[in-house]
Design a protein around this motif. Structure first.
Motif, PDB file in Angstrom:
ATOM      1  N   ALA A  27      26.200  41.090  42.482  1.00  0.00           N
ATOM      2  CA  ALA A  27      25.185  40.430  43.304  1.00  0.00           C
ATOM      3  C   ALA A  27      24.933  39.003  42.814  1.00  0.00           C
ATOM      4  O   ALA A  27      24.800  38.077  43.623  1.00  0.00           O
ATOM      5  N   LEU A  28      24.872  38.825  41.502  1.00  0.00           N
ATOM      6  CA  LEU A  28      24.644  37.491  40.943  1.00  0.00           C
ATOM      7  C   LEU A  28      25.825  36.555  41.214  1.00  0.00           C
ATOM      8  O   LEU A  28      25.633  35.377  41.511  1.00  0.00           O
ATOM      9  N   LEU A  29      27.039  37.082  41.119  1.00  0.00           N
ATOM     10  CA  LEU A  29      28.216  36.262  41.403  1.00  0.00           C
ATOM     11  C   LEU A  29      28.207  35.801  42.857  1.00  0.00           C
ATOM     12  O   LEU A  29      28.468  34.632  43.153  1.00  0.00           O
ATOM     13  N   LYS A  30      27.876  36.719  43.764  1.00  0.00           N
ATOM     14  CA  LYS A  30      27.804  36.369  45.196  1.00  0.00           C
ATOM     15  C   LYS A  30      26.695  35.355  45.454  1.00  0.00           C
ATOM     16  O   LYS A  30      26.889  34.381  46.173  1.00  0.00           O
ATOM     17  N   GLU A  31      25.529  35.607  44.852  1.00  0.00           N
ATOM     18  CA  GLU A  31      24.372  34.730  45.028  1.00  0.00           C
ATOM     19  C   GLU A  31      24.694  33.294  44.589  1.00  0.00           C
ATOM     20  O   GLU A  31      24.247  32.336  45.200  1.00  0.00           O
ATOM     21  N   ARG A  32      25.486  33.170  43.537  1.00  0.00           N
ATOM     22  CA  ARG A  32      25.818  31.846  42.993  1.00  0.00           C
ATOM     23  C   ARG A  32      27.113  31.275  43.565  1.00  0.00           C
ATOM     24  O   ARG A  32      27.506  30.168  43.221  1.00  0.00           O
ATOM     25  N   LYS A  35      33.529  32.335  42.138  1.00  0.00           N
ATOM     26  CA  LYS A  35      34.801  33.012  42.399  1.00  0.00           C
ATOM     27  C   LYS A  35      35.197  33.795  41.146  1.00  0.00           C
ATOM     28  O   LYS A  35      34.686  33.563  40.055  1.00  0.00           O
ATOM     29  N   GLN A  36      36.140  34.707  41.322  1.00  0.00           N
ATOM     30  CA  GLN A  36      36.579  35.536  40.201  1.00  0.00           C
ATOM     31  C   GLN A  36      37.111  34.704  39.037  1.00  0.00           C
ATOM     32  O   GLN A  36      36.853  35.024  37.875  1.00  0.00           O
ATOM     33  N   VAL A  37      37.827  33.643  39.328  1.00  0.00           N
ATOM     34  CA  VAL A  37      38.379  32.789  38.272  1.00  0.00           C
ATOM     35  C   VAL A  37      37.252  32.137  37.477  1.00  0.00           C
ATOM     36  O   VAL A  37      37.303  32.066  36.244  1.00  0.00           O
ATOM     37  N   GLN A  38      36.217  31.686  38.172  1.00  0.00           N
ATOM     38  CA  GLN A  38      35.072  31.063  37.502  1.00  0.00           C
ATOM     39  C   GLN A  38      34.322  32.092  36.659  1.00  0.00           C
ATOM     40  O   GLN A  38      33.904  31.798  35.534  1.00  0.00           O
ATOM     41  N   ALA A  39      34.137  33.290  37.201  1.00  0.00           N
ATOM     42  CA  ALA A  39      33.446  34.358  36.469  1.00  0.00           C
ATOM     43  C   ALA A  39      34.239  34.737  35.222  1.00  0.00           C
ATOM     44  O   ALA A  39      33.659  34.939  34.153  1.00  0.00           O
ATOM     45  N   LEU A  53      36.902  44.994  37.678  1.00  0.00           N
ATOM     46  CA  LEU A  53      35.468  45.247  37.520  1.00  0.00           C
ATOM     47  C   LEU A  53      34.784  45.362  38.878  1.00  0.00           C
ATOM     48  O   LEU A  53      34.054  46.320  39.143  1.00  0.00           O
ATOM     49  N   LEU A  54      35.049  44.399  39.753  1.00  0.00           N
ATOM     50  CA  LEU A  54      34.386  44.347  41.055  1.00  0.00           C
ATOM     51  C   LEU A  54      34.919  45.377  42.047  1.00  0.00           C
ATOM     52  O   LEU A  54      34.290  45.629  43.068  1.00  0.00           O
ATOM     53  N   HIS A  55      36.063  45.967  41.717  1.00  0.00           N
ATOM     54  CA  HIS A  55      36.618  47.020  42.576  1.00  0.00           C
ATOM     55  C   HIS A  55      36.391  48.415  41.991  1.00  0.00           C
ATOM     56  O   HIS A  55      37.039  49.378  42.386  1.00  0.00           O
ATOM     57  N   GLY A  56      35.467  48.509  41.031  1.00  0.00           N
ATOM     58  CA  GLY A  56      35.049  49.815  40.526  1.00  0.00           C
ATOM     59  C   GLY A  56      35.798  50.342  39.322  1.00  0.00           C
ATOM     60  O   GLY A  56      35.520  51.444  38.861  1.00  0.00           O
ATOM     61  N   ASP A  57      36.750  49.584  38.806  1.00  0.00           N
ATOM     62  CA  ASP A  57      37.481  50.027  37.615  1.00  0.00           C
ATOM     63  C   ASP A  57      36.900  49.305  36.407  1.00  0.00           C
ATOM     64  O   ASP A  57      37.399  48.283  35.969  1.00  0.00           O
ATOM     65  N   PHE A  58      35.801  49.846  35.886  1.00  0.00           N
ATOM     66  CA  PHE A  58      35.093  49.185  34.789  1.00  0.00           C
ATOM     67  C   PHE A  58      35.073  50.029  33.529  1.00  0.00           C
ATOM     68  O   PHE A  58      34.304  49.778  32.614  1.00  0.00           O
TER      69      PHE A  58
END
Length: 96
Positions: A27-32, A35-39, A53-58
């Motif tokens: 949610a924070l990544l979307k709010e800001r 992109k995945q590379v930046q994260a 991580l974002l596709h549920g494999d954490f």
């Protein structure tokens, strides 16, 4: 197990807590608009790890590491320990 030692934590509890943390991170990544590379750069991991991580494999990420990701996103993370309410069936772990 002695009276003083805690009951073992169920793997399902651990997985649920991780899922809640990942949901907050996403949610924070979307709010800001990150992109995945930046994260990945912000968290010190590789972009494919963020994708997983974002596709549920954490599974590869510990609770501590996920909390560090939240801190990297400028969030305060608190762990609050308080007495159990007798009205509830059992003590709980939760993320607000």
């Amino acid at each position: 197990m002695t009276e003083d030692s805690p009951a073992p934590k169920a793997p399902l509890d651990d997985h649920l807590l991780k899922a809640q943390l990942v949901r907050k991170i996403e949610a924070l990544l979307k709010e800001r608009g990150l992109k995945q590379v930046q994260a990945a750069k912000l968290f010190g991991v590789k972009q494919p790890d963020i994708s997983k991580l974002l596709h549920g494999d954490f599974r590869q990420f510990s609770l501590e590491r996920l909390m560090r990701f939240l801190v990297a996103l400028g969030q305060d993370v608190e762990i609050v320990v308080k007495p159990h309410h007798e009205s509830a069936k059992s003590a709980t772990l939760s993320i607000a």
